[in-house]
Design an enzyme around this catalytic site. Structure first.
Site, short mmCIF file in Angstrom:
data_model
loop_
_atom_site.label_atom_id
_atom_site.label_comp_id
_atom_site.label_asym_id
_atom_site.label_seq_id
_atom_site.Cartn_x
_atom_site.Cartn_y
_atom_site.Cartn_z
N CYS A 170 2.15 7.75 -4.98
CA CYS A 170 2.19 6.96 -3.76
C CYS A 170 3.19 7.46 -2.73
CB CYS A 170 2.45 5.50 -4.09
SG CYS A 170 1.12 4.76 -5.08
N HIS A 310 8.64 0.47 1.80
CA HIS A 310 7.48 0.66 0.92
C HIS A 310 6.83 -0.70 0.72
CE1 HIS A 310 4.98 2.62 -2.05
NE2 HIS A 310 5.27 1.66 -2.92
N GLU A 321 13.92 -1.53 -3.82
CA GLU A 321 14.23 -0.88 -2.55
C GLU A 321 15.21 -1.70 -1.72
OE1 GLU A 321 11.22 -0.13 0.39
OE2 GLU A 321 9.88 -1.64 -0.45
N LYS A 342 2.17 -3.06 4.52
CA LYS A 342 1.20 -3.30 3.43
C LYS A 342 0.76 -4.75 3.40
CE LYS A 342 2.70 0.43 0.28
NZ LYS A 342 3.84 0.97 1.05
N HIS A 347 -2.28 -1.43 0.16
CA HIS A 347 -1.61 -0.25 -0.39
C HIS A 347 -2.67 0.82 -0.68
CE1 HIS A 347 0.91 2.47 -2.38
NE2 HIS A 347 1.46 1.70 -3.31
N PHE A 406 4.50 5.80 -8.72
CA PHE A 406 4.46 5.93 -10.17
C PHE A 406 4.87 7.35 -10.56
CE2 PHE A 406 1.08 2.44 -11.19
CZ PHE A 406 2.00 1.47 -10.86
#
Length: 423
Positions: A170, A310, A321, A342, A347, A406
Site C-alpha cells: 500500500c 494514511h 501514525e 480514504k 483504500h 502490509f
C-alpha cells in the site's frame, strides 16, 4: 554537483465519485463519500460488502476495443490517467528525446480482476481440480506480469527511457513517484510519467481481507462505513482507481512556462522488519521516514502546513501514525491539520498513495485542507486535529503525505511550493 530539483507539472485522477482531477477535488472539498454497496459481482457471501468503485467507461475515455480487450481494468486506469496527465502538463512528448522519457507505475495487486475472472473460467467456477488451460484468456500472461502496466503506459506516451513497476503493497503509489523523482535528480531521465493504479474489487480480494477482518462489516450504511480516526471505526473500505503525474526538472519547467503544482522536496521509505500485517505502537519507522524526508527537503517540522494521513480506518493504523506524527514533528503535530481522504474514496491499495499525492498538490494549489468525512466520535487515543467533516481554508505551502503497507513498509513525501522548499 547540485542535485536537480523535481516538480509536478501534470496530473490526472481516476477516483471513486468522479473521473478527472476537477471532479475528484470537488468531491473531497465538499466532504462527500463515494463508498457504496459492491455492484461488480454478488457480494452476499462475504463479510464486507461495501467498496468505493470508479464509474469508468474505457471507450468514453479514448481506449480502443483492442486496448480494452488486452488490458486489465487497472492497466486501463493507468493508461487513461497517464494520457490525461501528459495533456495537463502541456508537454509535447513527441518533440523530446524518447530515451530521456521514463515511466514508473505503482501497483499492489496487479491484474487482480482479470486473474480472478480467468481462474473462474479455467476451473469452471472452482469445480475443476485440474484446470482446463484452453479456456484461458490469450492475454493471461500479461495479467500475470505487473510489468505490463509500465509497458502499456510507455507505449501510450511514447517513452523509451527507463520503465518499471514498483510494487510495495500500500505504499506503492508513494514509492513509484519517489523513484521517478530520483531518476530525474540523478540525470537518468528528463521527464517521467509516473503514478499508480489498482483495481482490486474482486471476490479473491474480499475473501483475503475478510479472513483477517481488516475491512469493515458496516454494510447497512456504506456511505458512513469508512471512518478514519473515529472511535466507532471497524475496518477500512476497499477502493480502486489511479493517479498519474508528469515530473520534470524545475528549471526546464520554468523555461517553458509550465504550471507547477508542487516540488517533490523530500521522500523516504523504511521498513519495520516486524510483522507482515502488524505495526509497532510507537510509529518509530514511519517517524524515521518522515524525519529523513524532511531532512532531504531541508525543512523543519514547523514548515509543514498539512498532513495527508494514511488514515485507513483501522485502530492499529490510526494510532500508529498518530504516534509517528508526534514522534517526528513534536509539538507541531498538535498544531497541524491532519486528514484522511480514504474516508471519502476508500483504500485503493497500491494506487492510494498516488491519489493522496494528487490531493496534496491540489491542497497546495487551492489553499484548502480536505476533511476527514464520517469523523463524529473521535478516538481519545487519536488526539490531533483531524479536520472533521468540513474542508478548511488555510495557507498550504508544504504538505507531508505518508503511507503504510502490509509487510511493514512506511513511506513519507514532502510536497511544497518551490519557493518554500528553497528557503
Amino acid at each position: 554537483m547540485t542535485a536537480r530539483r523535481v516538480v509536478i507539472t501534470g496530473v490526472e485522477v481516476l477516483a471513486p465519485g468522479g473521473v478527472g482531477a476537477r471532479k475528484f477535488w470537488e468531491l473531497l472539498t465538499e466532504g462527500r463519500t463515494a463508498t457504496r454497496g459492491i455492484t461488480f459481482f454478488d457480494p452476499s457471501p462475504f463479510r464486507s460488502r461495501v467498496a468505493a468503485e470508479v464509474d469508468f467507461d474505457p471507450y468514453a475515455h479514448g481506449l480502443t476495443r483492442q486496448e480494452v480487450r488486452r488490458m486489465d481494468r487497472a492497466a486501463q486506469f493507468a493508461v487513461v490517467a497517464a494520457r490525461g496527465a501528459v495533456t495537463d502538463s502541456g508537454l509535447a512528448l513527441d518533440a523530446l528525446d524518447p530515451y530521456r522519457i521514463g515511466v514508473t507505475v505503482g501497483t499492489a495487486v496487479g491484474s487482480t480482476m482479470s486473474l480472478d475472472e480467468d481462474y473462474r473460467m479455467v476451473s469452471d467456477d472452482g469445480r475443476l481440480d485440474l484446470v482446463d488451460h484452453t479456456y484461458a484468456d490469450p492475454y493471461f500472461y500479461n495479467y500475470f506480469v505487473p510489468s505490463s502496466f509500465a509497458a502499456e503506459v510507455a507505449r501510450a506516451v511514447g517513452a523509451q527511457g527507463p520503465s518499471s513497476v514498483v510494487s510495495a503493497g500500500c505504499t506503492s503509489g508513494l514509492d513509484s513517484v519517489g523513484y521517478a523523482a530520483e531518476l530525474i535528480r540523478e540525470g537518468t531521465a528528463d521527464v517521467v510519467v509516473t503514478g499508480a493504479t489498482d483495481a482490486p474489487i474482486s471476490p479473491i480480494t474480499l475473501a483475503c481481507f475478510d479472513a483477517i477482518k481488516a475491512t469493515t462489516p458496516r454494510n447497512d450504511e456504506p456511505e458512513q462505513a469508512s471512518r478514519p480516526f473515529d472511535g466507532t471505526r471497524n475496518g477500512f473500505v476497499l477502493g480502486e482507481g489511479a493517479a498519474a503525474f508528469v515530473l520534470e526538472e524545475l528549471e526546464s519547467a520554468r523555461r517553458r512556462g509550465a504550471r507547477i503544482y508542487a516540488e517533490i522536496a523530500g521522500y523516504a521509505t523504511r521498513s519495520n522488519a516486524y510483522h507482515m500485517t502488524g505495526l509497532r505502537a510507537d510509529g518509530a519507522e514511519m517517524a524515521e521516514a518522515i524525519t529523513v524526508a524532511l531532512d532531504e527537503a531541508r525543512m523543519n517540522p514547523t514548515d509543514i502546513d498539512y498532513i495527508n494521513a494514511h488514515g485507513s480506518g483501522t485502530k492499529q493504523n490510526d494510532r500508529h501514525e498518530t504516534a509517528a506524527f508526534k514522534r517526528s514533528l513534536g509539538d507541531h503535530a498538535y498544531r497541524t491539520p491532519v486528514s484522511s481522504i480514504k474516508s471519502m474514496v476508500g483504500h485503493s491499495l497500491g494506487a492510494i498513495g498516488s491519489i493522496e499525492i494528487a490531493a496534496s498538490i491540489l491542497a497546495i494549489q487551492h489553499n484548502v485542507v480536505p476533511p476527514t468525512a464520517n469523523l463524529h466520535t473521535p478516538d481519545p487515543e487519536c488526539d490531533l486535529d483531524y479536520v472533521p467533516l468540513t474542508s478548511r481554508d488555510q495557507l498550504v505551502d508544504a504538505v507531508l503525505t505518508v503511507g503504510s503497507g502490509f509487510g511493514g513498509f512506511q513511506s513519507a513525501m514532502v510536497l511544497a511550493q518551490p519557493e518554500r522548499s528553497a528557503a
